[in-house]
Design an enzyme around this catalytic site. Structure first.
Site, short mmCIF file in Angstrom:
data_model
loop_
_atom_site.label_atom_id
_atom_site.label_comp_id
_atom_site.label_asym_id
_atom_site.label_seq_id
_atom_site.Cartn_x
_atom_site.Cartn_y
_atom_site.Cartn_z
N ASP A 1 23.61 42.54 36.60
CA ASP A 1 23.71 41.93 37.93
C ASP A 1 23.08 42.85 38.98
O ASP A 1 22.31 42.41 39.83
CB ASP A 1 25.19 41.66 38.24
CG ASP A 1 25.39 41.06 39.62
OD1 ASP A 1 24.82 39.98 39.89
OD2 ASP A 1 26.10 41.69 40.42
N GLU B 1 22.45 37.98 32.36
CA GLU B 1 22.60 39.21 33.14
C GLU B 1 22.89 40.40 32.22
O GLU B 1 22.35 41.50 32.43
CB GLU B 1 23.74 39.08 34.15
CG GLU B 1 23.38 38.28 35.37
CD GLU B 1 24.52 38.19 36.36
OE1 GLU B 1 24.22 38.14 37.57
OE2 GLU B 1 25.70 38.17 35.95
#
Length: 192
Positions: free
Chosen positions: A63, A130
């Site tokens: 992220d 992610e």
């Protein structure tokens, strides 16, 4: 030279992950166990293997890396735009909805380990994507990760159409504000 002999995929699952990484990101993983972890949702842990590491920590890292890559991309792509526009564009690109769309486009479900039903609408695909970006960063470094992510975005998204969505959303918001504007109170309202 010898590393390719010592880092062979041990089983069909690892061969599938390696092939998927090559196809999706254009890289050959060096640390296959880390990519397997990136693709393992916490629901995949069973009574037989309750302590297998899942992808949550790699998702956290991915992220942050994704934010940095997209932030740099937008900063360079839109030199005349302000912080508000750049923030909105980044938010739209890294939203769970967009990440799930991208994850499905690259068929991440073919390599994800999860005990959730495939028909269920979950954030597992985007979270796994992610996490793979986090694994890619640890395995290949920032520059290779940046190039792979930018290529992936350019292949699957039209940033100009997302920019237009942002403008359309702002126009709709402005129109709603104009319609719902509160009329000023009269001076004698509420007084005898």
């Amino acid at each position: 030279m010898f590393s390719r002999f010592f880092n062979r995929a041990a089983n069909a699952e690892e061969r599938r992950i390696r092939a998927w990484c090559r196809k999706t990101f254009g890289v050959t993983p060096r640390n296959l166990p880390m990519y397997r972890q990136a693709l393992r949702h916490s629901s995949a842990n069973t009574e037989e293997a309750p302590s297998l590491p899942n992808n949550e920590r790699l998702e956290f890292l991915g992220d942050a890396v994704l934010d940095a890559v997209i932030g740099e991309l937008l900063f360079n792509m839109y030199p005349d735009q302000g912080e508000g526009f750049l923030t909105r564009m980044r938010s739209m690109l890294v939203s769970r909805h967009q990440l799930n769309i991208l994850a499905r486009k690259v068929e991440i479900e073919r390599v994800v380990e999860s005990n959730l039903g495939r028909q269920q609408e979950t954030s597992v695909p985007g979270n796994a994507l992610e996490a793979v970006i986090g694994a890619l960063f640890l395995d290949k470094g920032f520059e290779k990760t940046r190039k792979a992510v930018v290529a992936l975005l350019n292949q699957h998204f039209d940033l100009r159409s997302i920019e237009q969505e942002d403008r359309d959303t702002l126009e709709q918001f402005a129109q709603q504000l104009a319609v719902t504007e509160v009329a000023p109170l009269s001076q004698d309202h509420g007084h005898d």
